[in-house]
Write a protein that holds these residues in place. Sequence first.
Motif, mmCIF file in Angstrom:
data_model
loop_
_atom_site.group_PDB
_atom_site.id
_atom_site.type_symbol
_atom_site.label_atom_id
_atom_site.label_comp_id
_atom_site.label_asym_id
_atom_site.label_seq_id
_atom_site.Cartn_x
_atom_site.Cartn_y
_atom_site.Cartn_z
ATOM 1 N N CYS A 95 33.724 19.397 -8.756
ATOM 2 C CA CYS A 95 34.866 20.060 -8.108
ATOM 3 C C CYS A 95 34.945 19.727 -6.620
ATOM 4 O O CYS A 95 35.672 20.384 -5.869
ATOM 5 N N ALA A 96 34.193 18.717 -6.187
ATOM 6 C CA ALA A 96 34.278 18.164 -4.826
ATOM 7 C C ALA A 96 33.933 19.188 -3.747
ATOM 8 O O ALA A 96 34.577 19.250 -2.697
ATOM 9 N N PHE A 97 32.908 19.978 -4.010
ATOM 10 C CA PHE A 97 32.456 20.933 -2.990
ATOM 11 C C PHE A 97 31.922 20.145 -1.792
ATOM 12 O O PHE A 97 31.173 19.189 -1.961
ATOM 13 N N LYS A 111 39.257 4.992 -5.178
ATOM 14 C CA LYS A 111 40.669 4.713 -5.454
ATOM 15 C C LYS A 111 41.439 5.959 -5.015
ATOM 16 O O LYS A 111 41.361 7.013 -5.653
ATOM 17 N N ASN A 112 42.172 5.846 -3.936
ATOM 18 C CA ASN A 112 42.757 7.029 -3.300
ATOM 19 C C ASN A 112 44.159 7.354 -3.810
ATOM 20 O O ASN A 112 45.073 6.528 -3.732
ATOM 21 N N TYR A 113 44.292 8.542 -4.354
ATOM 22 C CA TYR A 113 45.619 9.087 -4.683
ATOM 23 C C TYR A 113 45.485 10.593 -4.838
ATOM 24 O O TYR A 113 44.401 11.122 -5.070
ATOM 25 N N PHE A 114 46.588 11.304 -4.688
ATOM 26 C CA PHE A 114 46.550 12.762 -4.751
ATOM 27 C C PHE A 114 47.125 13.243 -6.078
ATOM 28 O O PHE A 114 48.194 12.814 -6.509
ATOM 29 N N TYR A 115 46.399 14.156 -6.716
ATOM 30 C CA TYR A 115 46.934 14.879 -7.869
ATOM 31 C C TYR A 115 46.144 16.174 -8.004
ATOM 32 O O TYR A 115 44.965 16.240 -7.615
ATOM 33 N N ALA A 116 46.760 17.197 -8.547
ATOM 34 C CA ALA A 116 46.142 18.530 -8.578
ATOM 35 C C ALA A 116 44.819 18.560 -9.329
ATOM 36 O O ALA A 116 43.923 19.346 -8.994
ATOM 37 N N ASP A 117 44.688 17.714 -10.372
ATOM 38 C CA ASP A 117 43.454 17.754 -11.161
ATOM 39 C C ASP A 117 42.422 16.726 -10.682
ATOM 40 O O ASP A 117 41.463 16.427 -11.386
ATOM 41 N N LEU A 118 42.629 16.176 -9.491
ATOM 42 C CA LEU A 118 41.669 15.237 -8.891
ATOM 43 C C LEU A 118 41.159 15.881 -7.589
ATOM 44 O O LEU A 118 41.692 15.620 -6.506
ATOM 45 N N PRO A 119 40.145 16.735 -7.685
ATOM 46 C CA PRO A 119 39.769 17.557 -6.525
ATOM 47 C C PRO A 119 39.321 16.770 -5.299
ATOM 48 O O PRO A 119 39.536 17.212 -4.171
ATOM 49 N N GLN A 120 38.703 15.583 -5.471
ATOM 50 C CA GLN A 120 38.252 14.810 -4.303
ATOM 51 C C GLN A 120 39.421 14.204 -3.519
ATOM 52 O O GLN A 120 39.280 13.876 -2.342
ATOM 53 N N GLY A 121 40.554 13.991 -4.196
ATOM 54 C CA GLY A 121 41.648 13.249 -3.568
ATOM 55 C C GLY A 121 41.457 11.753 -3.742
ATOM 56 O O GLY A 121 42.199 10.945 -3.196
ATOM 57 N N TYR A 122 40.425 11.366 -4.475
ATOM 58 C CA TYR A 122 40.190 9.961 -4.818
ATOM 59 C C TYR A 122 39.393 9.924 -6.118
ATOM 60 O O TYR A 122 38.734 10.894 -6.502
ATOM 61 N N GLN A 123 39.463 8.791 -6.785
ATOM 62 C CA GLN A 123 38.698 8.570 -8.017
ATOM 63 C C GLN A 123 37.618 7.531 -7.721
ATOM 64 O O GLN A 123 37.899 6.507 -7.107
ATOM 65 N N ILE A 124 36.378 7.800 -8.145
ATOM 66 C CA ILE A 124 35.333 6.786 -8.001
ATOM 67 C C ILE A 124 35.479 5.817 -9.166
ATOM 68 O O ILE A 124 35.366 6.195 -10.335
ATOM 69 N N SER A 125 35.756 4.563 -8.833
ATOM 70 C CA SER A 125 36.030 3.536 -9.841
ATOM 71 C C SER A 125 35.372 2.229 -9.373
ATOM 72 O O SER A 125 34.531 2.227 -8.477
ATOM 73 N N GLN A 126 35.745 1.126 -9.987
ATOM 74 C CA GLN A 126 35.285 -0.196 -9.551
ATOM 75 C C GLN A 126 36.505 -1.100 -9.443
ATOM 76 O O GLN A 126 37.392 -1.050 -10.286
ATOM 77 N N TYR A 127 36.525 -1.921 -8.404
ATOM 78 C CA TYR A 127 37.709 -2.762 -8.173
ATOM 79 C C TYR A 127 37.361 -4.245 -8.240
ATOM 80 O O TYR A 127 37.444 -4.863 -9.294
ATOM 81 N N LYS A 128 36.916 -4.825 -7.164
ATOM 82 C CA LYS A 128 36.686 -6.276 -7.134
ATOM 83 C C LYS A 128 35.370 -6.694 -7.796
ATOM 84 O O LYS A 128 35.225 -7.836 -8.224
ATOM 85 N N ASN A 129 34.420 -5.775 -7.869
ATOM 86 C CA ASN A 129 33.100 -6.116 -8.410
ATOM 87 C C ASN A 129 32.739 -5.177 -9.556
ATOM 88 O O ASN A 129 31.970 -4.227 -9.368
ATOM 89 N N PRO A 130 33.279 -5.422 -10.765
ATOM 90 C CA PRO A 130 32.999 -4.545 -11.913
ATOM 91 C C PRO A 130 31.639 -4.842 -12.527
ATOM 92 O O PRO A 130 31.037 -5.899 -12.271
ATOM 93 N N ILE A 131 31.169 -3.950 -13.357
ATOM 94 C CA ILE A 131 29.858 -4.113 -13.993
ATOM 95 C C ILE A 131 29.880 -5.180 -15.090
ATOM 96 O O ILE A 131 28.874 -5.835 -15.356
ATOM 97 N N VAL A 132 31.048 -5.395 -15.706
ATOM 98 C CA VAL A 132 31.170 -6.380 -16.795
ATOM 99 C C VAL A 132 32.353 -7.301 -16.524
ATOM 100 O O VAL A 132 33.437 -6.844 -16.149
ATOM 101 N N GLY A 133 32.143 -8.607 -16.732
ATOM 102 C CA GLY A 133 33.204 -9.594 -16.517
ATOM 103 C C GLY A 133 33.896 -9.999 -17.810
ATOM 104 O O GLY A 133 34.077 -9.183 -18.710
#
Length: 488
Positions: A56-58, A93-115
């Motif tokens: 809950c992004a305390f 990954k920054n975006y705002f939505y009510a059910d995203l308490p941090q205001g960002y999603q932790i994801s992977q962009y240019k360097n993913p775990i699998v190619g």
Amino acid sequence: MTGKKFDYFIKGEKGNWEVIIGLEVHAQVLSKSKLFSSSPTKFGAEPNSQVSLVDCAFPGMLPVINQFCIEQSVKTGLGLKAKINLDSVFDRKNYFYADLPQGYQISQYKNPIVGEGEVILDMSYGTRKIGIERLHLEQDAGKSIHDMDPDNTFVDLNRSGVALMEIVSKPDLRSPDEVNAYIRKLRSIMRYLETCDGNMQEGSLRADVNVSVRKVGEKKFGTRCEIKNVNSIKFMQMAIEYEARRQVELLEDNKQIDQETRLYDTKKNTTRSMRSKEDAHDYRYFPDPDLLPLNLKQSLIDKLKKKLPELPDEKKERFIKEHNLSYYEANILVSEKEISNYYEEVIKGCDKKLASNWITGELFAVLNKKNLSISQSPVSAKNLSTLIKMIISGKISGKIAKDVFEKMQDNDKDPQQIVDKEGLTQESNPKEIEKIISQALSKNKDKVTQYKSGKEKLFGYFVGEVMKISKGKANPQLVNEILKVKLK
């Protein structure tokens, strides 16, 4: 591609249009805890009962990577014959939505775990190889609930932080049927690996569908639209068909396709605009400062690779080679892990081909009629195996076996007990069969005369009479042999 010609296209007033499809599949990692916290992931729990301070992004709470989720992602990558990247990075990954308490999603962009990897599809017109662009790990958002109160939206954060594998295909899919086959194959691979349960009705497997169209023969891709969060294969197919026709109609009216995100309305069977499609820079990706880069050792990859189970394609080849099954039969039997396990339990000590026929024939008919999965089968693998052994040994005929199978469905009854209790053992004594044949022929002297005068089609009638008198117990092979001698 091999086999029959593939000819799916959208027919417009000004020509034929090819449909180009790419999928972003979100598969929930099969794990007891979330990606960055120890909160449980059990489905159907009370709202907001599985939420930690991290979820809950305390303020001040730091994420800690779940090693098991990492290993599950690597296993999935290996199952997709993909490149495993030893070095990968988690981004915000920054975006705002009510059910995203941090205001960002932790994801992977240019360097993913699998190619890059691949999925092989078996279509009626041949084999299709669908490329995998990447698999990256990310955390799920919570859930907004809009229909509990007319004036308020409620938020359930139970899913917040749940580990997702986003599997991005290349734009290699060309029809709704291929999408159907792709999702089923992907789900099958993950179920064999036990990295995702694939339960679409629970939201643990859903997809964003990217659709564009171009004139048949053209090489350049058209403008794509993304249909968000479709959670059933049937709806994916329907959404693709509608969206492709919508785009064709716009282009033939000399109108432009807007690159946008759309939603699929299941009741109206239409897609509608949700928002303009963002580009990567709109999300302001940057490496998450709370998480170090993920560095894997090759020894871990090798260890996980050694522990991989036999996957559908390999199992199919083995079934064809070792059990003398057709390509079609083997394909059906390996389509789900539970089906292949059931088959391999049945064939212990009995005929492999006959077991395949009974499972894909009689058993599947019962399961389809009762809308059951094979794990809910009213007939256990052990008892079906016993029934098949009784047919092979000659104790019962194939016809009697079908009657016994019907009775076995009541509390998974033992076929041996049914046969013994009801006196259904096949009559294989030649002398007893000869008596029954004599009885049948003496009752039909006129037809015997007709047979001897050249009406040889009556042979089947006599067989039927013998089986009727014996109440289906006479050994059919012996009946045929002795009847031929008698009629001479």
